[in-house]
Write an enzyme that holds these catalytic residues in place. Structure first.
Site, PDB file in Angstrom:
ATOM      1  N   GLU A 159       0.827  -1.212   0.000  1.00 55.14           N
ATOM      2  CA  GLU A 159       0.000   0.000   0.000  1.00 55.14           C
ATOM      3  C   GLU A 159       0.861   1.262   0.000  1.00 55.14           C
ATOM      4  OE1 GLU A 159      -1.973  -2.718   3.198  1.00 55.14           O
ATOM      5  OE2 GLU A 159      -0.040  -2.596   2.155  1.00 55.14           O
ATOM      6  N   CYS A 184      -2.494  -2.627   7.600  1.00 52.90           N
ATOM      7  CA  CYS A 184      -2.061  -2.440   8.977  1.00 52.90           C
ATOM      8  C   CYS A 184      -2.281  -0.982   9.374  1.00 52.90           C
ATOM      9  CB  CYS A 184      -0.594  -2.812   9.125  1.00 52.90           C
ATOM     10  SG  CYS A 184       0.530  -1.684   8.254  1.00 52.90           S
TER      11      CYS A 184
END
Length: 355
Positions: A62, A90
């Site tokens: 990401e 996360c």
């Protein structure tokens, strides 16, 4: 769920597979800027996990996708954009998504240990924060989860292989000794294998590297290193042949490289090495060895010819040449498998007797 969510998640899954091939946790991400009325969507970035390869704890799929996308737009704000990722982000990645002002985050499999889109905490929808991002989970979940499960199953298999018991009459070079080669050839780390199964091995551990192109109708090539080397000796040539569509196998002969090393020079005979390699190959492939080629150096031509006879290959299947070494190998790469004199029995025994 929107019409193209499954399609873009499929692209993220392709990225996750690239991560797995490089030995990284298989997470992939795709950043998309939706088009306006009558306009096509724009894929701003594709990325996969690379913390190991980049030595960067923040190099999650990401984060890498957001960096590339922001650079492409010339703006750290990515208003209206959608991030597709195979695993629930996360806390680090979720907070970065908020800073980027993404419109949506779409993920595949939930992460019950570290997920920050609702599984453990909900960063993307926390009421105390000044921006919220729309979240959709479970898109192509089964495919995303299967990638993770397969990856960690393979990691456990490798760990078990590396935990093979060591024979009293053999030595095993510590894994840390090979780190300079892994750093020089990082793309190979994920393709390491080992076994101690087989009558000829008799409990010794054999190590080999294997890579397979996505599609191939070309012969598999078995590369035999010389008495002055081990598998990196052929890495550059193997990469070239891989690009041409060949599957490649690079074993470390017993006594060399990452394989176990019997302590006594008299252990090493030509017949014993030929028996081990041929049995390993037949265990690996069954009887499907008819199309194999064996590439070797002049010093190992006799061993290659013995293997051809054992495997039923004709003389044309043996290719003799001197390999060009890959760039970046440390100057002492040949000596890394031999931390002390006791590891050098195979070299002391060369040239190996026939019986």
């Amino acid at each position: 769920m929107q019409a193209d969510d499954a399609y873009y998640m499929g692209l993220a899954i392709d990225e996750a597979r690239r991560a797995a091939a490089a030995g990284e946790v298989p997470v992939g991400a795709v950043l998309v800027r939706p088009g306006g009325p009558g306009q096509a969507d724009e894929i701003l970035a594709r990325a996969h996990n690379r913390p190991i390869g980049l030595n960067d704890p923040s190099a999650h799929a990401e984060m890498l996708a957001l960096r590339v996308g922001a650079a492409a737009l010339g703006n750290y704000r990515l208003d209206g954009c959608v991030l597709y990722v195979t695993l629930e982000p996360c806390a680090m990645c979720a907070q970065a998504a908020l800073h980027a002002r993404l419109a949506r985050v779409v993920y595949g499999a939930a992460e019950p240990k570290t997920g920050a889109a609702g599984s453990v905490i909900d960063v993307l929808g926390h009421p105390a924060l000044n921006h919220h991002t729309q979240v959709l989970g479970g898109v192509e979940e089964a495919r995303c989860r299967a990638l993770m499960q397969a990856f960690f199953a393979e990691q456990r298999r490798k760990a078990k292989a590396q935990a093979a018991p060591l024979r009293d009459d053999a030595l095993r070079t510590p894994e840390a000794a090979f780190e300079p080669v892994w750093l020089a050839l990082p793309g190979w780390r994920a393709h390491a294998h080992s076994t101690w199964a087989g009558h000829a091995l008799a409990g010794l551990r054999l190590h080999w590297m294997a890579q397979r192109p996505a599609r191939t109708t070309s012969p598999t090539i078995l590369f035999l290193h010389g008495p002055d080397g081990w598998w990196p000796q052929w890495a550059a040539v193997a990469e070239h042949m891989l690009e041409k569509g060949h599957r490649v196998l690079l074993p470390d002969l017993i006594g060399f490289g990452m394989s176990d090393k019997p302590k006594k020079p008299r252990w090493h005979t030509l017949e014993r090495h030929a028996a081990i390699v041929s049995e390993w190959l037949l265990n690996l492939e069954g009887e499907e060895v008819a199309g194999y080629q064996i590439w070797t150096m002049p010093e190992q031509a006799t061993l290659a010819q013995a293997l051809c006879q054992r495997l039923g290959l004709d003389a044309a299947s043996c290719v003799i040449q001197q390999p060009a070494l890959p760039e970046g190998l440390p100057p002492d790469w040949r000596q890394l498998p031999y931390p002390d004199d006791g590891h050098r029995a195979a070299l002391k025994a060369w040239p190996w007797p026939t019986a």
